[in-house]
Write an enzyme that holds these catalytic residues in place. Structure first.
Site, PDB file in Angstrom:
ATOM      1  N   GLN A  11       0.815  -1.221   0.000  1.00  0.00           N
ATOM      2  CA  GLN A  11       0.000   0.000   0.000  1.00  0.00           C
ATOM      3  C   GLN A  11       0.847   1.269   0.000  1.00  0.00           C
ATOM      4  OE1 GLN A  11      -3.279  -0.045  -0.592  1.00  0.00           O
ATOM      5  NE2 GLN A  11      -2.891  -2.239  -0.772  1.00  0.00           N
ATOM      6  N   ASP A  70       9.432  -3.503  -8.793  1.00  0.00           N
ATOM      7  CA  ASP A  70      10.277  -4.271  -7.884  1.00  0.00           C
ATOM      8  C   ASP A  70      11.410  -3.354  -7.461  1.00  0.00           C
ATOM      9  OD1 ASP A  70      10.441  -7.029  -6.686  1.00  0.00           O
ATOM     10  OD2 ASP A  70      12.518  -6.692  -7.278  1.00  0.00           O
ATOM     11  N   SER A  71      11.637  -3.306  -6.180  1.00  0.00           N
ATOM     12  CA  SER A  71      12.576  -2.312  -5.670  1.00  0.00           C
ATOM     13  C   SER A  71      13.256  -2.849  -4.424  1.00  0.00           C
ATOM     14  CB  SER A  71      11.821  -1.015  -5.354  1.00  0.00           C
ATOM     15  OG  SER A  71      10.633  -1.288  -4.634  1.00  0.00           O
ATOM     16  N   PHE A 153       8.402   4.817   4.101  1.00  0.00           N
ATOM     17  CA  PHE A 153       8.114   3.491   4.650  1.00  0.00           C
ATOM     18  C   PHE A 153       9.398   2.679   4.639  1.00  0.00           C
ATOM     19  CE2 PHE A 153       7.624   3.185   0.106  1.00  0.00           C
ATOM     20  CZ  PHE A 153       8.010   1.900  -0.243  1.00  0.00           C
ATOM     21  N   TYR A 155      12.749   1.059   4.633  1.00  0.00           N
ATOM     22  CA  TYR A 155      14.103   1.452   5.051  1.00  0.00           C
ATOM     23  C   TYR A 155      14.332   2.965   4.995  1.00  0.00           C
ATOM     24  CZ  TYR A 155      14.909  -3.558   4.444  1.00  0.00           C
ATOM     25  OH  TYR A 155      14.836  -4.920   4.542  1.00  0.00           O
ATOM     26  N   LYS A 176      10.490  13.547  -1.668  1.00  0.00           N
ATOM     27  CA  LYS A 176      10.999  12.182  -1.882  1.00  0.00           C
ATOM     28  C   LYS A 176      10.706  11.748  -3.323  1.00  0.00           C
ATOM     29  CE  LYS A 176      10.687   7.306  -0.825  1.00  0.00           C
ATOM     30  NZ  LYS A 176       9.995   6.173  -0.208  1.00  0.00           N
ATOM     31  N   HIS A 181      14.197   6.727  -6.412  1.00  0.00           N
ATOM     32  CA  HIS A 181      14.288   5.656  -7.398  1.00  0.00           C
ATOM     33  C   HIS A 181      12.944   5.428  -8.078  1.00  0.00           C
ATOM     34  CE1 HIS A 181      12.949   4.386  -3.542  1.00  0.00           C
ATOM     35  NE2 HIS A 181      12.835   3.109  -3.810  1.00  0.00           N
TER      36      HIS A 181
HETATM   37  P1  ITT Z   1       4.954  -5.991  -4.062  1.00  0.00           P
HETATM   38  O1  ITT Z   1       5.923  -7.071  -4.506  1.00  0.00           O
HETATM   39  O2  ITT Z   1       3.588  -6.503  -3.821  1.00  0.00           O
HETATM   40  O3  ITT Z   1       5.003  -4.794  -4.970  1.00  0.00           O
HETATM   41  P2  ITT Z   1       6.798  -5.740  -1.837  1.00  0.00           P
HETATM   42  O4  ITT Z   1       6.837  -4.840  -0.634  1.00  0.00           O
HETATM   43  O5  ITT Z   1       6.985  -7.203  -1.611  1.00  0.00           O
HETATM   44  O6  ITT Z   1       5.440  -5.445  -2.619  1.00  0.00           O
HETATM   45  P3  ITT Z   1       9.298  -5.689  -3.275  1.00  0.00           P
HETATM   46  O7  ITT Z   1       9.383  -7.148  -3.414  1.00  0.00           O
HETATM   47  O8  ITT Z   1       9.657  -4.850  -4.479  1.00  0.00           O
HETATM   48  O9  ITT Z   1       7.851  -5.199  -2.866  1.00  0.00           O
HETATM   49  O10 ITT Z   1      10.195  -5.246  -2.051  1.00  0.00           O
HETATM   50  C1  ITT Z   1      10.559  -3.951  -1.918  1.00  0.00           C
HETATM   51  C2  ITT Z   1      11.050  -3.703  -0.518  1.00  0.00           C
HETATM   52  O11 ITT Z   1      12.166  -2.802  -0.601  1.00  0.00           O
HETATM   53  C3  ITT Z   1       9.999  -2.989   0.295  1.00  0.00           C
HETATM   54  O12 ITT Z   1       9.165  -3.895   0.983  1.00  0.00           O
HETATM   55  C4  ITT Z   1      10.846  -2.128   1.214  1.00  0.00           C
HETATM   56  O13 ITT Z   1      11.346  -2.902   2.262  1.00  0.00           O
HETATM   57  C5  ITT Z   1      12.047  -1.763   0.334  1.00  0.00           C
HETATM   58  N1  ITT Z   1      11.793  -0.486  -0.359  1.00  0.00           N
HETATM   59  C6  ITT Z   1      11.528  -0.318  -1.697  1.00  0.00           C
HETATM   60  N2  ITT Z   1      11.309   0.964  -1.988  1.00  0.00           N
HETATM   61  C7  ITT Z   1      11.432   1.624  -0.819  1.00  0.00           C
HETATM   62  C8  ITT Z   1      11.284   2.975  -0.479  1.00  0.00           C
HETATM   63  O14 ITT Z   1      10.951   3.894  -1.368  1.00  0.00           O
HETATM   64  N3  ITT Z   1      11.471   3.317   0.804  1.00  0.00           N
HETATM   65  C9  ITT Z   1      11.786   2.390   1.717  1.00  0.00           C
HETATM   66  N4  ITT Z   1      11.916   1.082   1.488  1.00  0.00           N
HETATM   67  C10 ITT Z   1      11.742   0.698   0.209  1.00  0.00           C
END
Ligand code: ITT
Length: 196
Positions: A11, A70-71, A153, A155, A176, A181
């Site tokens: 979310q 994916d991030s 959220f 990190y 932000k 990214h």
């Molecule tokens: P979906 O796969 O359902 O999109 P997810 O949270 O599992 O949700 P990811 O597999 O891409 O998504 O994991 C990304 C994680 O990386 C996310 O849960 C955070 O812990 C971290 N992350 C990514 N972008 C971030 C941001 O902008 N700020 C802080 N942490 C971030």
């Protein structure tokens, strides 16, 4: 208005995605709003692969335009971990206050210049005809010494941005998104969608 489905269950991501894509000539639907339910195994080794896996899985069910994000966080001192394991690092259901402290502890005694890190984001699109496109971007920073900030959220509270003298959790959502990214990768994707 045209529509696209964003294949994420996160979310916080969805909130940022809607902010960044505001004004685009597409209605952005969550999977739930689109009535799509799927459990996606993220077994790729790169952000790009995982973003494509998510977008393809949802596209197979609805054949509409599907985007996925994916991030994650790459910490240089930890050999670029947690990387694609960012969500799973320290346990999927572990609160981020604990995950963040785990990273701070791993870097105990490590000087500023070796605390470099980056957030990476891959945005994948699968178009109704099956055509695929991926855009990637990063935001460079350093791992801080303690959590700071209430915005963002994950990190964000330990991700220190030297040029702003604060963490990404201390930036306003607008600031932000302007440098993140996700903001950069989504704006690249947005340009492509605007030309469709
Ligand atoms: P979906 O796969 O359902 O999109 P997810 O949270 O599992 O949700 P990811 O597999 O891409 O998504 O994991 C990304 C994680 O990386 C996310 O849960 C955070 O812990 C971290 N992350 C990514 N972008 C971030 C941001 O902008 N700020 C802080 N942490 C971030």
């Amino acid at each position: 208005m045209k529509r696209l489905i964003f294949a994420t269950g996160n979310q916080d991501k969805l909130r940022e995605i809607r902010e960044i894509m505001a004004g685009l000539d597409y209605e952005i639907l969550s999977m739930k709003e689109a009535g799509v339910e799927v459990d996606i195994e993220e077994n790729g080794t790169t952000f790009r692969e995982n973003a494509l896996l998510k977008a393809r899985a949802v596209h197979q069910l609805c054949h509409e335009l599907v985007l996925a994000d994916d991030s994650g966080l790459e910490v240089d001192y930890m050999d670029r971990q947690p990387g694609v394991f960012s969500h799973r690092f320290g346990g999927e259901d572990t609160p981020y206050s604990i995950k963040n402290q785990m990273i701070i502890d791993r870097l105990e005694g490590v000087p500023d210049e070796q605390r470099t890190a980056r957030f990476v984001c891959a945005i994948a699109a699968v178009f109704p005809d099956g055509t695929e496109l991926v855009k990637e971007a990063a935001m460079e920073g350093r791992i801080g010494y303690r959590e700071a900030g209430e915005h963002g959220f994950g990190y964000d509270p330990i991700f220190y941005l030297p040029e702003f003298h604060c963490t990404s959790a201390e930036l306003s959502p607008e600031d932000k998104n302007a440098v993140s990214h996700r903001g950069k990768a989504l704006r690249l994707m947005r340009k492509e969608l605007e030309q469709k």
